[in-house]
Design an enzyme around this catalytic site. Structure first.
Site, PDB file in Angstrom:
ATOM      1  N   GLY A  46       0.827  -1.193   0.000  1.00 54.60           N
ATOM      2  CA  GLY A  46       0.000   0.000   0.000  1.00 54.60           C
ATOM      3  C   GLY A  46       0.860   1.241   0.000  1.00 54.60           C
ATOM      4  O   GLY A  46       2.041   1.199   0.377  1.00 54.60           O
ATOM      5  N   GLN A  51       2.836   9.974   1.419  1.00 53.60           N
ATOM      6  CA  GLN A  51       4.126   9.292   1.429  1.00 53.60           C
ATOM      7  C   GLN A  51       4.988   9.682   0.236  1.00 53.60           C
ATOM      8  O   GLN A  51       6.192   9.457   0.250  1.00 53.60           O
ATOM      9  CB  GLN A  51       3.933   7.774   1.460  1.00 53.60           C
ATOM     10  N   CYS A  91       6.334  -0.278   7.088  1.00 56.81           N
ATOM     11  CA  CYS A  91       5.866   0.869   6.317  1.00 56.81           C
ATOM     12  C   CYS A  91       7.001   1.349   5.419  1.00 56.81           C
ATOM     13  O   CYS A  91       8.160   1.416   5.856  1.00 56.81           O
ATOM     14  CB  CYS A  91       5.433   1.979   7.269  1.00 56.81           C
ATOM     15  N   LEU A  92       6.675   1.689   4.200  1.00 60.44           N
ATOM     16  CA  LEU A  92       7.690   2.197   3.278  1.00 60.44           C
ATOM     17  C   LEU A  92       8.297   3.508   3.775  1.00 60.44           C
ATOM     18  O   LEU A  92       9.411   3.851   3.394  1.00 60.44           O
ATOM     19  CB  LEU A  92       7.087   2.374   1.879  1.00 60.44           C
ATOM     20  N   HIS A 133      -4.037   0.945   7.805  1.00 57.58           N
ATOM     21  CA  HIS A 133      -2.704   1.562   7.804  1.00 57.58           C
ATOM     22  C   HIS A 133      -2.642   2.735   6.823  1.00 57.58           C
ATOM     23  O   HIS A 133      -2.202   3.832   7.177  1.00 57.58           O
ATOM     24  CB  HIS A 133      -1.675   0.487   7.432  1.00 57.58           C
ATOM     25  N   GLU A 134      -3.097   2.517   5.591  1.00 54.83           N
ATOM     26  CA  GLU A 134      -3.000   3.572   4.577  1.00 54.83           C
ATOM     27  C   GLU A 134      -3.938   4.734   4.859  1.00 54.83           C
ATOM     28  O   GLU A 134      -3.575   5.893   4.669  1.00 54.83           O
ATOM     29  CB  GLU A 134      -3.255   3.000   3.178  1.00 54.83           C
ATOM     30  N   HIS A 137      -2.546   7.200   7.269  1.00 57.75           N
ATOM     31  CA  HIS A 137      -1.584   8.144   6.681  1.00 57.75           C
ATOM     32  C   HIS A 137      -2.278   9.439   6.259  1.00 57.75           C
ATOM     33  O   HIS A 137      -1.687  10.515   6.329  1.00 57.75           O
ATOM     34  CB  HIS A 137      -0.914   7.542   5.430  1.00 57.75           C
TER      35      HIS A 137
END
Length: 165
Positions: A46, A51, A91-92, A133-134, A137
């Site tokens: 994701g 991000q 997480c990226l 999670h996304e 953000h």
């Protein structure tokens, strides 16, 4: 399309609340394609617009990682959640780290697709985790705020997973 730079923890962009998308422009469509390319290139499941430095309520998710049916969610909103799952999450934007996080095991999300048509997505297990999670953000939150017991390196996580199997 193009790969975008992924912002990492400490970047102020990751702590801001994103604005709603009222109509999809050509630039937004390019952003979505770039986000998908960036997510796949980084081996993520994701990616949220902040991000990559864009404060818009757009996320892409593909828990299968096959690129066949990625989810593009514009202005996503969790309508309901139930159950509970606890597992390691990464997480990226927090490269090389993981942490134990408890999330709902089932969620229903209302959003708009890339044609600005309202859709509902129901997810369990990994998809439910990725959606939560996304979407967090978009409100300026990182999973590290939910981590139980502190962050560990991905090498430590691999060792733990090998011991459990």
């Amino acid at each position: 399309m193009a790969l975008r730079n992924i912002r990492t923890m400490g970047d102020p962009c990751l702590t801001k609340i994103c604005r709603e998308v009222t109509s999809l422009t050509d630039r937004d469509r390019i952003l979505i394609e770039d986000m998908l390319d960036t997510m796949y290139d980084a081996s993520g499941v994701g990616l949220a617009a902040p991000q990559v430095g864009i404060l818009k309520r757009i996320v892409v998710v593909d828990v299968s990682m096959d690129g066949d049916q990625p989810l593009v969610l514009i202005n996503p909103e969790i309508l309901s959640k139930d159950g509970e799952q606890t597992g390691y999450e990464g997480c990226l934007s927090v490269p090389g780290k993981s942490g134990l996080v408890t999330r709902p095991d089932h969620v229903v999300v209302k959003a708009y697709n890339e044609n600005m048509q309202e859709i509902r997505v129901e997810g369990t297990e990994l998809l439910a985790r990725a959606l939560c999670h996304e979407i967090e953000h978009l409100d300026g939150h990182l999973y590290v705020e939910r981590v139980e017991g502190g962050l560990i390196t991905n090498e430590e996580l691999e060792r733990i997973m090998n011991e459990e199997s």
